[in-house]
Motif scaffolding. Structure first.
Motif, PDB file in Angstrom:
ATOM      1  N   GLN A  28      33.890  17.526 -39.045  1.00 36.61           N
ATOM      2  CA  GLN A  28      32.380  16.867 -38.790  1.00 36.61           C
ATOM      3  C   GLN A  28      32.973  15.492 -38.193  1.00 36.61           C
ATOM      4  N   ALA A  50      23.107  18.201 -38.736  1.00 36.46           N
ATOM      5  CA  ALA A  50      23.730  19.465 -38.690  1.00 36.46           C
ATOM      6  C   ALA A  50      24.354  19.810 -39.859  1.00 36.46           C
ATOM      7  N   SER A  52      26.310  23.645 -42.308  1.00 37.54           N
ATOM      8  CA  SER A  52      27.338  24.682 -41.845  1.00 37.54           C
ATOM      9  C   SER A  52      26.398  25.886 -41.660  1.00 37.54           C
ATOM     10  N   ASN A  53      25.487  26.052 -41.933  1.00 33.21           N
ATOM     11  CA  ASN A  53      24.407  27.153 -41.666  1.00 33.21           C
ATOM     12  C   ASN A  53      22.848  27.204 -42.119  1.00 33.21           C
ATOM     13  N   THR A 189      26.435  28.412 -32.358  1.00 30.94           N
ATOM     14  CA  THR A 189      27.523  27.885 -32.727  1.00 30.94           C
ATOM     15  C   THR A 189      28.506  28.781 -33.300  1.00 30.94           C
ATOM     16  N   GLY A 192      26.339  27.863 -38.344  1.00 29.19           N
ATOM     17  CA  GLY A 192      25.832  26.364 -38.162  1.00 29.19           C
ATOM     18  C   GLY A 192      24.344  26.342 -38.219  1.00 29.19           C
ATOM     19  N   MET A 241      29.145  20.915 -40.596  1.00 30.59           N
ATOM     20  CA  MET A 241      29.511  21.484 -39.494  1.00 30.59           C
ATOM     21  C   MET A 241      30.914  20.812 -38.842  1.00 30.59           C
ATOM     22  N   GLN A 245      32.199  23.554 -33.508  1.00 29.32           N
ATOM     23  CA  GLN A 245      30.958  24.320 -33.489  1.00 29.32           C
ATOM     24  C   GLN A 245      30.142  23.477 -32.651  1.00 29.32           C
TER      25      GLN A 245
END
Length: 380
Positions: A28, A50, A52-53, A189, A192, A241, A245
């Motif tokens: 990040q 932002a 990770s998912n 991505t 993300g 993130m 990505q």
């Protein structure tokens, strides 16, 4: 084989990832910061964070709102299981309500009827990219003093008309909106997610929670001319993130208007091709513009869903069954009393999702329509 979905990635995204790798900063960092700014500008949100998912986005949304044990959160069962799981992560109880008779989104009237003194929040899903009735849900949430979280996992690029103006999903109209960049979504991505909000205090909490509660992020410490000792202000998570990505995501954002326009063309063509087949075809309310993340059709009652899907697969066409119902899965099938969910169950059991992606040709769509037509005739 015609797949159910296919991300549109080419040399532009490969070069962006290549540059991020060679920059020496792959976690990040500056690319994430730029991606957040550009996404916020695109959807008109004051803040974007932002992660990770989208599962982590939903989890952080509820944690930042202090949803916890003893609380109830109203949502749909008719959604990917992550929606319900994130409520459980917080120790709260998901209260499932049914979808509306038209479409596949949460029914605001059933939401209003499900509110109890323990209700803390509503999680409304923009299912398959189709906006849900935010105007009604905002009114219900405001009247009850409840938080409203938009599960916009599928809805990047979708729009809604409220008070006579078209606006992107993600501004948000509720307290928080959460997006996914999984490969089956309109932009990707790889993995993300993104959280948008109008509330700067919530945004600060997201940023602390996504990185172990750390008071000073890596970008600040590395850029500082003086030594910084960070503090850990709360129990947080590793939901960051990567810059790789984010670099891909910045390229995908540039494509989003074109991708949505293309998918809307494909959806309209499916409507023309499939109209004679006696299927239940999806439609848009007058106040919604979908990005058509998925194209869902309802099969006639006499047709076997699994058999149709298998025979289409044998003909080289991948499909998926209707959106799952979480209350039918082991973690939530506990025999507890619940509202009538027959419309959700019917949507899972009678619907299939057809291939839809920007690279589809008209011949591809004809092949899908012909395969489906053939199987419907066989089972008639």
């Amino acid at each position: 084989m015609i797949p159910i979905a296919l991300p549109l990635l080419d040399e532009a995204e490969a070069e962006a990832a290549h540059a991020a790798v060679l920059s020496g900063w792959v976690s990040q960092g500056p690319q994430v910061e730029a991606f957040e700014r550009e996404f916020a500008a695109l959807v008109g949100a004051p803040h974007a964070c932002a992660v990770s998912n989208c599962t982590s986005a939903l989890h952080l949304a509820l944690k930042a709102l202090d949803v916890g044990p003893g609380d109830e959160v109203i949502t749909v069962s008719h959604s990917f299981i992550a929606t319900a799981n994130c409520i459980r992560y917080c120790g709260a109880r998901p209260v499932f309500v049914d979808i509306g008779a038209e479409g596949y989104n949460i029914d605001p009237e059933r939401v209003a009827a499900a509110i109890t003194p323990r209700t803390r929040a509503i999680v409304a899903v923009h299912q398959m990219g189709m906006p849900c009735d935010l105007a009604a849900l905002v009114e219900i949430a405001d009247r009850g003093g409840l938080a409203l979280v938009e599960d916009a996992a599928c809805a990047a690029g979708s729009q809604i008309n409220i008070d006579g103006d078209w606006e992107p999903i993600g501004r948000p109209r509720g307290d928080i909106a959460c997006f996914s960049f999984h490969p089956r979504k309109v932009i990707t991505t790889g993995e993300g997610g993104m959280i948008t909000t109008r509330d700067p205090a919530l945004d600060r909490r997201f940023r602390l929670l996504r990185q172990h509660g750390m008071s000073a992020p890596d970008t600040v410490r590395h850029a500082s001319p003086t030594v910084i000792f960070e503090d850990y202000l709360m129990v947080g998570f590793n939901y960051r993130m990567t810059d790789i990505q984010a670099a891909i995501g910045r390229g995908q954002l540039k494509r989003l208007p074109e991708l949505v326009a293309r998918r809307r063309t494909l959806a309209a063509r499916y409507g023309e091709m499939l109209a004679p087949l006696g299927l239940g075809l999806p439609g848009e309310p007058a106040w919604a513009r979908s990005n058509w993340q998925s194209y869902c059709v309802r099969l006639p009652d006499e047709v076997d869903q699994r058999e149709v899907m298998q025979r289409m697969l044998d003909r080289g066409v991948a499909t998926r069954r209707g959106i799952m119902c979480a209350h039918r899965e082991a973690p939530f099938a506990n025999g507890a009393a619940r509202a009538d969910l027959r419309l959700s169950e019917r949507a899972q059991d009678r619907c299939i999702l057809l291939p839809l992606y920007a690279q589809m040709s008209e011949d591809d769509q004809r092949h899908v329509a012909a395969a489906l037509k053939a199987e419907l005739r066989l089972q008639a």
